[in-house]
Motif scaffolding. Structure first.
Motif, PDB file in Angstrom:
ATOM      1  N   ALA A   1       0.806  -1.217   0.000  1.00  0.00           N
ATOM      2  CA  ALA A   1       0.000   0.000   0.000  1.00  0.00           C
ATOM      3  C   ALA A   1       0.847   1.278   0.000  1.00  0.00           C
ATOM      4  O   ALA A   1       0.317   2.369  -0.206  1.00  0.00           O
ATOM      5  CB  ALA A   1      -0.926   0.006   1.209  1.00  0.00           C
TER       6      ALA A   1
ATOM      7  N   SER B   1       1.076   5.242   5.000  1.00  0.00           N
ATOM      8  CA  SER B   1      -0.150   5.848   5.483  1.00  0.00           C
ATOM      9  C   SER B   1      -0.567   5.335   6.860  1.00  0.00           C
ATOM     10  O   SER B   1      -0.501   4.134   7.132  1.00  0.00           O
ATOM     11  CB  SER B   1      -1.258   5.553   4.454  1.00  0.00           C
ATOM     12  OG  SER B   1      -2.522   5.609   5.019  1.00  0.00           O
TER      13      SER B   1
ATOM     14  N   VAL C   1      -3.601   2.942   6.551  1.00  0.00           N
ATOM     15  CA  VAL C   1      -3.202   1.579   6.168  1.00  0.00           C
ATOM     16  C   VAL C   1      -2.597   0.858   7.372  1.00  0.00           C
ATOM     17  O   VAL C   1      -2.919  -0.305   7.645  1.00  0.00           O
ATOM     18  CB  VAL C   1      -2.205   1.600   4.983  1.00  0.00           C
ATOM     19  CG1 VAL C   1      -1.572   0.232   4.774  1.00  0.00           C
ATOM     20  CG2 VAL C   1      -2.902   2.073   3.719  1.00  0.00           C
TER      21      VAL C   1
ATOM     22  N   ARG D   1      -5.294  -0.349   9.670  1.00  0.00           N
ATOM     23  CA  ARG D   1      -6.003  -1.525   9.134  1.00  0.00           C
ATOM     24  C   ARG D   1      -5.150  -2.785   9.252  1.00  0.00           C
ATOM     25  O   ARG D   1      -5.637  -3.846   9.630  1.00  0.00           O
ATOM     26  CB  ARG D   1      -6.406  -1.291   7.675  1.00  0.00           C
ATOM     27  CG  ARG D   1      -7.631  -0.427   7.512  1.00  0.00           C
ATOM     28  CD  ARG D   1      -8.199  -0.488   6.107  1.00  0.00           C
ATOM     29  NE  ARG D   1      -7.210  -0.181   5.087  1.00  0.00           N
ATOM     30  CZ  ARG D   1      -7.085   0.985   4.477  1.00  0.00           C
ATOM     31  NH1 ARG D   1      -7.877   1.977   4.778  1.00  0.00           N
ATOM     32  NH2 ARG D   1      -6.176   1.171   3.563  1.00  0.00           N
TER      33      ARG D   1
END
Length: 155
Positions: free
Chosen positions: A30, A108, A111, A114
């Motif tokens: 990501a 990020s 990210v 998560r």
């Protein structure tokens, strides 16, 4: 750069290296790679953070001054800028300027959240390491407080 190379770069970071390989794979997948020219500003002091930045190659000057004085710190290849911004919203503490052509990997916070939510073992390892750091910081502050108290007592 290949995904495995990105994972290896992330794993070299003390805090990120505690995460499971599959979790690092998701973070690396990501991540956004960016190339900066000399003089490009990555972010400015006081801006809200949205995550961290890993320097892949080149150098980033970090300064909290607006007076043209030399940078207080220079981050080179392998440095992670804004580590705490991966986990919490903080204002940028410095302006980051590329000193030469520089490649960075933007990581990020959303990210990271998560990934840690999906990887409890990685989340626990990171939480434990941050907790240990905070305890060490509190111990250092306590030692400074004791030293200052001793100095005041002598006066």
């Amino acid at each position: 750069m290949a995904l495995d190379d990105d994972i290896a770069l992330l794993a070299r970071q003390p805090l990120l290296g505690l995460m499971e390989r599959d979790a690092l794979r998701l973070v690396a997948f990501a991540a956004e790679s960016r190339i900066l020219r000399a003089g490009d500003i990555l972010f400015r002091i006081g801006e809200p953070s949205d995550g961290g930045v890993l320097v892949i190659s080149g150098t980033i000057a970090l300064t909290s001054r607006e007076d043209g004085q030399p940078a207080e710190e220079v981050a080179g290849a392998g440095a992670l800028i804004g580590e705490m911004a991966l986990f919490t919203s903080v204002a940028r503490q410095a302006t980051a300027i590329a000193r030469e052509p520089t490649q960075v990997m933007r990581l990020s916070r959303s990210v990271m959240r998560r990934v840690l939510a999906e990887s409890p073992a990685s989340a626990q390892a990171v939480a434990t390491a941050i907790s240990d750091r905070l305890r060490g910081f509190v111990d250092e502050l306590t030692a400074v407080q004791h030293a200052l108290t001793a100095i005041d007592a002598v006066r």
